[in-house]
Design a protein around this motif. Structure first.
Motif, mmCIF file in Angstrom:
data_model
loop_
_atom_site.group_PDB
_atom_site.id
_atom_site.type_symbol
_atom_site.label_atom_id
_atom_site.label_comp_id
_atom_site.label_asym_id
_atom_site.label_seq_id
_atom_site.Cartn_x
_atom_site.Cartn_y
_atom_site.Cartn_z
ATOM 1 N N GLU A 740 0.844 -1.543 0.145
ATOM 2 C CA GLU A 740 -0.088 0.047 0.093
ATOM 3 C C GLU A 740 0.810 1.047 0.175
ATOM 4 O O GLU A 740 0.354 2.443 -0.485
ATOM 5 C CB GLU A 740 -0.810 0.170 1.301
ATOM 6 N N ALA A 741 2.189 1.145 0.474
ATOM 7 C CA ALA A 741 2.964 2.287 0.554
ATOM 8 C C ALA A 741 3.337 2.603 -0.838
ATOM 9 O O ALA A 741 4.017 3.704 -0.963
ATOM 10 C CB ALA A 741 4.216 2.062 1.525
ATOM 11 N N TRP A 742 3.331 1.905 -2.025
ATOM 12 C CA TRP A 742 3.774 2.248 -3.239
ATOM 13 C C TRP A 742 2.873 3.370 -3.927
ATOM 14 O O TRP A 742 1.629 3.450 -3.722
ATOM 15 C CB TRP A 742 4.082 1.150 -4.172
ATOM 16 N N SER A 743 3.632 4.238 -4.426
ATOM 17 C CA SER A 743 2.944 5.480 -5.179
ATOM 18 C C SER A 743 2.703 4.766 -6.509
ATOM 19 O O SER A 743 3.019 3.712 -7.019
ATOM 20 C CB SER A 743 3.798 6.524 -5.084
ATOM 21 N N VAL A 744 1.374 5.666 -7.135
ATOM 22 C CA VAL A 744 0.963 5.141 -8.507
ATOM 23 C C VAL A 744 2.376 5.682 -9.519
ATOM 24 O O VAL A 744 2.210 5.136 -10.427
ATOM 25 C CB VAL A 744 -0.166 6.045 -8.708
ATOM 26 N N GLN A 745 2.867 6.711 -9.021
ATOM 27 C CA GLN A 745 4.124 7.127 -10.197
ATOM 28 C C GLN A 745 5.008 6.145 -10.247
ATOM 29 O O GLN A 745 5.760 5.919 -11.399
ATOM 30 C CB GLN A 745 4.718 8.352 -9.537
ATOM 31 N N LEU A 746 5.446 5.179 -9.236
ATOM 32 C CA LEU A 746 6.391 4.297 -9.154
ATOM 33 C C LEU A 746 6.053 3.261 -10.280
ATOM 34 O O LEU A 746 6.866 2.689 -10.799
ATOM 35 C CB LEU A 746 6.595 3.507 -7.789
ATOM 36 N N SER A 748 3.769 3.530 -12.560
ATOM 37 C CA SER A 748 2.772 4.423 -13.723
ATOM 38 C C SER A 748 2.919 3.829 -15.068
ATOM 39 O O SER A 748 1.832 3.499 -15.768
ATOM 40 C CB SER A 748 3.055 5.816 -13.688
#
Length: 830
Positions: A740-746, A748
């Protein structure tokens, strides 16, 4: 000894008182068998009878017996005489007329009246009749007469442009000499053609028949010209003196008469052969065995020496080319017994003449043409005589006696090498001929010894390698004496002594023998053993070969033809102590022979493992071969190989083995945590899924992703894996696994790629469904159009299958529009 073509004998001397000498001189001769007729200046014909044989007589002795004599008239010379043996006629030209006498009684033939106004005549025998040609003394013409027993008749006149001075007959051709030219006439057609002009006086114009449609003419510039009946010349002319009175043919010679001599020329090469002195000669008459020459008072016989004696005389004079020319020319007309053998013998003698004069090229050609036994030449070289069998007896020893080659070599040291070079060239030329094959042992042995002594390594090796008949008892010591051990091995091999051959080469390779003629003896041994059919010899030297060089030595097994392979287990037992050779042989079994035995595949894999663990120089190549084998082979023992590699640093190989066992997750764990190579792990997924569809690859990559996500240190690898494979992972499945800690940008790039792939697949599915609906609609339209067609069915129509009438309203229709019963349609249905 001088060469003699004729033996001269005086056969007749005419005795007369001095006051009658000029009146009774001889003018002409005619001969038939032993009967000789002479015509004199005082119109007398005399018959002489010669004995069947006579020897050399003195100048006044007369072997001829005088017969009858007839006086024809009071004056006038007898110009010409001819016999007609068929009718016993003797035709006489005197006083410008032709009379017929009986050949034996010399009485006139009453039934044949005298033919007047004749200057020349000749007789021609044909299969149908006897013909006579007469030249008219009043007209420029020649008359053709048919001669019979009791009559003769003029049947044809052949006009001429000039009066004839001399002529000769041959078949249907007539050659005429006039006062200034020569003509050629065809008796049957009467056509006349001019040959060439001349400037001779009437006494020097003559024509002689050579035979076979050829004439000899006294041409211009003191040339005896040969002319064919076609008007062309096929021989070079004779160069003779200007004062030639007459010429005749006594095959194979041309005799040309001069006032004081008789010149003899060869009809074969047109060369002058000899000159005989004849004082006061007036004319000549060719006869079957020679020629008769007459003067005013006597007749001499020049009898031809038997041709065999002439040929032998020329041989004794060492005129071999001339003897061959005479032999060949005579045989073309008079077959000679044992002609071929005599021709060969003289040809060889001519070759020896050139041989001793160092005319080696001519000698070689003559020896080959004469089919000379090669042992005759070998016998001339003292150092070679030991090669000859004891039963050989030289045929030309008498010719070569006193011409020992040692004498020539002592005077000229370089002569020895020239003669030896000729010997080699000659023996090579005849080695493949019939005569050379008969004595192949002596020829091949002599060549081998010659090459050895001359240092000709190339020809020596070629001879030793090729099939030959060399005598080993003679040749082996020669090769050993000159340190030609490599050629010695080849000689042994060509004679089937393979063990001796290889033993000799092994001693060269081990340094016991010194022979620099072969730079790679060991390679030659390997090549030989790889093709050797003698398996015992192969096994005898196999271990020595492999021990010396494993990479090269194993080729004695791998280069062998497929139908001559050795027992695999025996080879493997031998190579057990030689690991590098063992690997090469196992590779040969698996890759080249397509061997599928599990033990061989497992053994090769374990051998690769052992080599990879102990090898430093070429570790990458060895591991590449091992990995390729583990991926591609289906026959090795997976558990045994895994047991060998699990406790080593060969992690990639361990992962491959685990994957082949079906434990893909554990394989990926080894690559990720032990090998620590994320690229290798991803490549492993692709390789393991090859040929099994995209679902297998997706499952393996998903397992790899889960392993990455299970470790915080590998989070970056997990993100990279997702971003590199957006089309492989399903977005809904992957998103659920992400922390859950991963961002969408990572992720994308993964999300965009995955959504784009999903959208593409959805649109592709819709397009495919639309195309299917369109195809279904098209078929429905066709069906509706077919169902609206009206058909009329009446009682007269019949089924196209059974030809029966329709009894019910139901019917069927085939694609061609033909009607049929529904039952018949079912019968035709596939």
């Amino acid at each position: 000894m001088a060469f003699k073509a004729f033996t001269q004998t005086r056969v007749f001397v005419k005795r007369a008182a001095p006051k009658e000498k000029d009146k009774s001189c001889i003018q002409c001769l005619e001969c038939h068998g032993p009967n000789v007729y002479l015509g004199t200046k005082d119109a007398t014909v005399q018959h002489l009878i010669l004995p069947s044989a006579h020897g050399e007589l003195g100048p006044v002795q007369s072997p001829a017996r005088e017969g009858r004599m007839r006086k024809l008239g009071s004056s006038g010379p007898v110009v010409h005489l001819r016999t007609v043996p068929l009718f016993n006629h003797l035709l006489v030209l005197w006083d410008r007329g032709v009379s017929a006498l009986n050949m034996f009684s010399l009485e006139p033939v009453p039934a044949l009246p005298r033919i007047q106004h004749v200057s020349l005549f000749e007789v021609r025998d044909t299969p149908l009749a006897v013909q006579m040609l007469t030249a008219s003394s009043r007209r420029k013409a020649i008359w053709l007469h048919v001669v019979g027993v009791d009559k003769w008749e003029a049947v044809k006149e052949i006009p001429l442009p000039q009066d004839p001075v001399a002529f000769a007959l041959d078949g249907a051709s007539l050659c005429v000499g006039t006062c200034n030219r020569y003509l050629l006439c065809d008796i049957q057609s009467g056509c006349t053609g001019e040959l060439f002009p001349h400037s001779h006086s009437r006494e020097r114009v003559f024509v002689a028949s050579v035979g076979r449609g050829e004439f000899l003419l006294n041409g211009p510039e003191s040339l005896g010209v040969f002319v064919m009946e076609t008007g062309i010349c096929q021989r070079p002319p004779l160069q003779w003196p200007q004062e030639v009175l007459a010429a005749g043919v006594c095959f194979p010679y041309i005799v040309a008469l001069q006032p004081q001599a008789l010149c003899v020329y060869s009809l074969l090469d047109q060369q002058h052969k000899l000159t005989l002195g004849l004082s006061g000669a007036r004319g000549l008459l060719p006869v079957p065995d020679g020629v008769l020459v007459f003067t005013d008072r006597d007749i001499s016989s020049l009898r031809l020496v038997p041709l065999e004696e002439q040929i032998q005389a020329l041989v004794e004079l060492e005129s071999f080319e001339e003897a061959l020319l005479l032999l060949d020319g005579v045989h073309s007309r008079r077959p000679i017994d044992s002609y071929k053998e005599r021709q060969k013998a003289i040809t060889c003698l001519a070759g020896f003449a050139h041989f001793y004069q160092e005319g080696f090229s001519e000698a070689r050609d003559l020896f080959i043409k004469g089919e000379l036994d090669p042992r005759e030449i070998i016998h001339l070289f003292p150092g070679m005589r030991s090669l000859l069998c004891g039963d050989f007896q030289p045929q030309y020893d008498g010719v070569n006696k006193g011409r020992a080659l040692q004498v020539l070599w002592q005077d000229d040291s370089s002569a020895l090498h020239r003669y030896l070079a000729f010997l080699g060239e000659f023996l090579r030329a005849v080695s493949s001929t019939e005569r050379g094959l008969r004595c192949g042992k002596e020829v091949d042995s002599a060549l081998l010894r010659l090459y050895t002594e001359l240092g000709d390594a190339e020809n020596l090796q070629q001879l030793a390698e090729m099939p030959n008949k060399c005598l080993l008892d003679h040749c082996v010591p020669v090769l050993e004496q000159h340190n030609r051990y490599f050629a010695l091995g080849s000689l042994y091999q060509s004679h089937g002594k393979h063990t001796n051959a290889i033993e000799t080469w092994v001693k060269i390779a081990d340094g016991f023998y010194k022979d620099p003629s072969c730079s790679d003896v060991y390679g030659h041994i390997v090549w030989t053993l790889s093709r050797l059919q003698d398996r015992e010899a192969v096994w005898e030297f196999a271990e020595w070969t492999v021990r010396r060089n494993q990479e090269m030595g194993v080729r004695i097994f791998t280069l062998r033809p497929l139908d001559a392979q050795l027992e695999v287990l025996d080879v493997l037992a031998l190579l057990e102590k030689y690991p590098r050779a063992l690997i090469l042989y196992l590779e040969f079994l698996i890759h080249d022979l397509n061997n599928e035995e599990e033990r061989h595949h497992s053994r090769l894999a374990l051998a690769y493992v052992s080599q990879a663990l102990h090898e430093e120089a070429d570790l990458r190549a060895t591991r590449g071969k091992l990995q390729q084998l583990l991926w591609e082979s289906r026959f090795y023992d997976v558990s045994a190989v895994h047991e060998r590699v699990k406790s080593t640093a060969l992690h990639v190989e361990e992962a491959i083995v685990l994957s082949r066992a079906g434990d893909h997750a554990r394989a990926l764990q080894v690559l990720v945590h032990q090998e620590r190579d994320v690229r290798a792990a991803e490549a492993f997924c692709s390789r393991a899924a090859r040929g099994r569809g995209s679902q297998r690859r997706r499952a393996l990559l998903l397992s790899l992703l889960q392993i990455y996500l299970g470790s915080e240190q590998l989070a970056g690898a997990a993100a990279d894996l997702l971003n590199r494979n957006p089309r492989v992972f399903r977005a809904e499945t992957a998103v659920q696994l992400l922390p859950e800690a991963w961002s969408v940008q990572l992720v994308s790039r993964f999300l965009v790629g995955s959504l784009r792939e999903s959208l593409h697949q959805r649109r592709t599915a819709k397009l495919r469904a639309a195309l299917c609906r369109a195809e279904l609609l098209r078929h429905k339209v066709i069906r509706m159009q077919a169902s609206r067609t009206k058909l009329a069915l009446d009682a007269e129509q019949k089924c196209s299958v059974c030809q029966g009438c329709f009894a019910e309203p139901q019917f069927a229709r085939n694609p061609r529009g033909e009607l049929m019963h529904t039952g018949c349609a079912g019968f035709l249905a596939p």
